[in-house]
Design a protein around this motif. Sequence first.
Motif, PDB file in Angstrom:
ATOM      1  N   ALA A  50       0.828  -1.216   0.000  1.00  0.00           N
ATOM      2  CA  ALA A  50       0.000   0.000   0.000  1.00  0.00           C
ATOM      3  C   ALA A  50       0.855   1.256   0.000  1.00  0.00           C
ATOM      4  CB  ALA A  50      -0.915  -0.004   1.224  1.00  0.00           C
ATOM      5  N   SER A  51       2.029   1.159   0.590  1.00  0.00           N
ATOM      6  CA  SER A  51       2.869   2.352   0.757  1.00  0.00           C
ATOM      7  C   SER A  51       3.460   2.870  -0.554  1.00  0.00           C
ATOM      8  CB  SER A  51       4.003   2.046   1.734  1.00  0.00           C
ATOM      9  OG  SER A  51       4.836   1.045   1.198  1.00  0.00           O
TER      10      SER A  51
ATOM     11  N   ASP B   2       5.969   6.040  -1.249  1.00  0.00           N
ATOM     12  CA  ASP B   2       7.383   5.713  -1.030  1.00  0.00           C
ATOM     13  C   ASP B   2       8.296   6.368  -2.059  1.00  0.00           C
ATOM     14  OD1 ASP B   2       6.780   4.168   1.134  1.00  0.00           O
ATOM     15  OD2 ASP B   2       6.749   2.272   0.032  1.00  0.00           O
ATOM     16  N   ASP B   3       9.466   6.793  -1.589  1.00  0.00           N
ATOM     17  CA  ASP B   3      10.433   7.372  -2.516  1.00  0.00           C
ATOM     18  C   ASP B   3      11.414   6.281  -2.975  1.00  0.00           C
ATOM     19  OD1 ASP B   3      12.711   7.234  -0.647  1.00  0.00           O
ATOM     20  OD2 ASP B   3      11.600   8.758   0.441  1.00  0.00           O
TER      21      ASP B   3
ATOM     22  N   LYS C 155      13.728   4.531  -0.447  1.00  0.00           N
ATOM     23  CA  LYS C 155      13.102   3.502   0.393  1.00  0.00           C
ATOM     24  C   LYS C 155      12.887   2.223  -0.415  1.00  0.00           C
ATOM     25  CE  LYS C 155       9.111   2.462   3.235  1.00  0.00           C
ATOM     26  NZ  LYS C 155       7.751   2.837   3.619  1.00  0.00           N
TER      27      LYS C 155
ATOM     28  N   GLU D 267      14.158  -1.566   0.171  1.00  0.00           N
ATOM     29  CA  GLU D 267      13.276  -2.742   0.259  1.00  0.00           C
ATOM     30  C   GLU D 267      13.876  -3.902  -0.535  1.00  0.00           C
ATOM     31  OE1 GLU D 267      11.513  -1.971   2.784  1.00  0.00           O
ATOM     32  OE2 GLU D 267       9.466  -2.166   2.039  1.00  0.00           O
TER      33      GLU D 267
END
Lengths: 453, 313
Positions: free
Chosen positions: A264-265, A269-270, A273, A277
């Motif tokens: 969902a993020s 998110d940039d 990030k 991940e």
Amino acid sequence: MRSNATQRSQRLPALGRRAFLKASGGGLLLAAAGPALLSACGSGGGSQEAWEGPISMLGWDFQPDMIKQLVADWSAESGHEVDVAILPNVGYSAAIQTRLRGGDKIDLFYNFAYNSRKFVEEGWASTLNDLPGIDDLVADLFESSRERHVTPEGDIISVPYFSAVHTLHYNERMLQEAGLSAPPTTLQETYEQSKAIADAGLVSSPYVAYWVKEFCEEYLHTYLLAEGITAFDDDGNPVFADDPKTEGVFEWWQTMYREGLAPASVLNDDPGKLSNEMAQGNAAFFVLHHYFLTSIRDLAGPESENVLLAPVTAQNHTLQIGEVLQMGANDNEEARAAIWELMKYYGWKDGEGRYSVFTEWAKAAGLAAPYPGFFTDPDVVEAFPDYYDLSQLSQIFDTGSKVVPARTSAWYPDFQAKVGDVVHALLLGEITPKDTVAQLADAATSAQGSGGL
Amino acid sequence: MSTTTVRASRRADTPAVRVGPLARAARRFGVRMVAPSALLLVVLLAIPSLLTVAYSVHKVPSNGASLGEFVGFDNFAVVLSSPVFWSSMRTTLIFSAGFVVLSTVIGLATAVLLNQEFVGRSFARALLIVPWAMPWLVLGILWRWYADGSVGGLNSLLLTLGVIDDYQEFLADPTSALLLTIVAAVWRQASFAGILFLSGLQTLPAELNEAAELDGAGIWGRFLHITLAWLRPVLITVTVLNVIYAFLQFDVIFAMTQGGPGDATQVLSILIYRQLFVVTNIGLGSALAVVLGGLALVGGLVTVKLLYSSESR
């Protein structure tokens, strides 16, 4: 008994309306006339006066020390002084337009390709048609890249600052553990493999991408191209709306998000990030510019070394992006000649015919240049880390990617600004894939008409 | 010695007074003292405002070379007929209502609390200034990280309190994203309101409360009829400022969500930013700005009217 203050206030008249209007009217006149007076005082002659420099250059803050060093090297060699100003990347487009609109004279600036033709039409940037060596530069570009720098009318409006292709970063170990022998070659396979990896319990949301509002437009083209869909015809008509495959692309996109295969993020998110991940093993797929492989590897997370690059699709194309350098509006021939020398050095080759600036960008961040010769240049090959397959990358640039010429049209920023709202509404389930097609087509048509919100 | 008769007030019952040279000199001095500020106001506020109104009725070229073609109210027609505008208007009103009510109420409650005697009161009062001292943009960035679904402290806090049972991506959900932008903005504005209320409370004579207590008034009665009544002028100022700040809010929201997800937090100021600075449709952006300016002005005036009329009752 009345206080002294009260008595004083009664004796002294308040500042009258007439007096105030007089004072403010004077101020208004002064303010209105000021710039004209200043301008009149400052512009004593024509643009062909002897030019003494310095060259003013504006860029965004990607490795500002490197920018200054590269320019300083050129200054030392050429003897021309350059004032380099750096602005934050976020909001750069708004900031530079505000400055130019306010009358700032900028000789050379970074720009987003989607703003390049607009800047020429507004008189903020000049064409490069008549400059010595420009034809050689254009001939040196990948054919696939030329439409970013040359308008359909044949005007050359920019040179490359850097270029990149949207690629699939994938975790090879996770694929193997999920029983997958090769990375996906279509959007449908991407869905199936993401599901397989999630079902195998390797990671809950395997697919990440930079789906923030401002960036959805790049993914729109990446996914349309992956399915072989032409977004705009030569006249800028949104022909994607007529292609029956388009709705399927949006169904796929919505499904990836709604089924949780993308977290969902991702709407916020940039890329930093998202790279992390991948490095930490919280995602198996990441679609974005090829050079994010450098970020993922440099993070040195537990999964960094397992991340490799693959084309987004095997059969069709991906989006080739590239930000550009543009020459400001400057009629002085001497100034133009000096700026052009800097542009050639910064956006093509140095005086010795080497891609020295691009080599430094390749070393620093894996950025590429849209020249076939760049990928075979020994210095460049040496500069790229081993984990890059340069022949694969060169091939993607050459035949596996498109620039979408409409992206440089003057009307395009209006469309670009609206795509994020529509795509987010799709991902949140607020509109259907069919509505998405219609709304995006409307946005494109409206952008080419009178605009609108 | 010559004297000049001037009218000190337009009210008929106010006597005319005679002003001597000393008073005239004082008047000139006053005008000179005010002139720089008045000039600044004209240059920085009046001229841009007038230009914005002028732009709003023109099709202005992006390069600012001229006003462009006069188009009358066409830009306003585009704005008012756009569903994007009305959706944004709805978001702006929800945001503003939440912002005004929460910042005023929390600010007042904080001020009342910090007006009590307790150990560490000075330190607590000093802390009150911290949110206000923080720029809106920095605040937005901090809250964005605080609300992050992977590393943010908000999830940890809510999990500990038992409000949620798993980490949530608050900024990816339209409702919670709007709620969080309100909370983040309130966090700062309540501090400002608290400072103003506290200064008002410190002028409240203790005898009033003591007398009311002797007369048998309860805590709620004293708060309502003494404290709140005493603070009414401050309350009016705070509320009007909050209304204006609410309508003009941009930085926090842009830093946290850029108006997303979708258009969930796309208040009018973000639409204006997009039209004026990204798309550079100056005419349309100016029309939006005029609408928003009018909205803030009307909002402020209505608030003043409501609060003053309740005072007169």
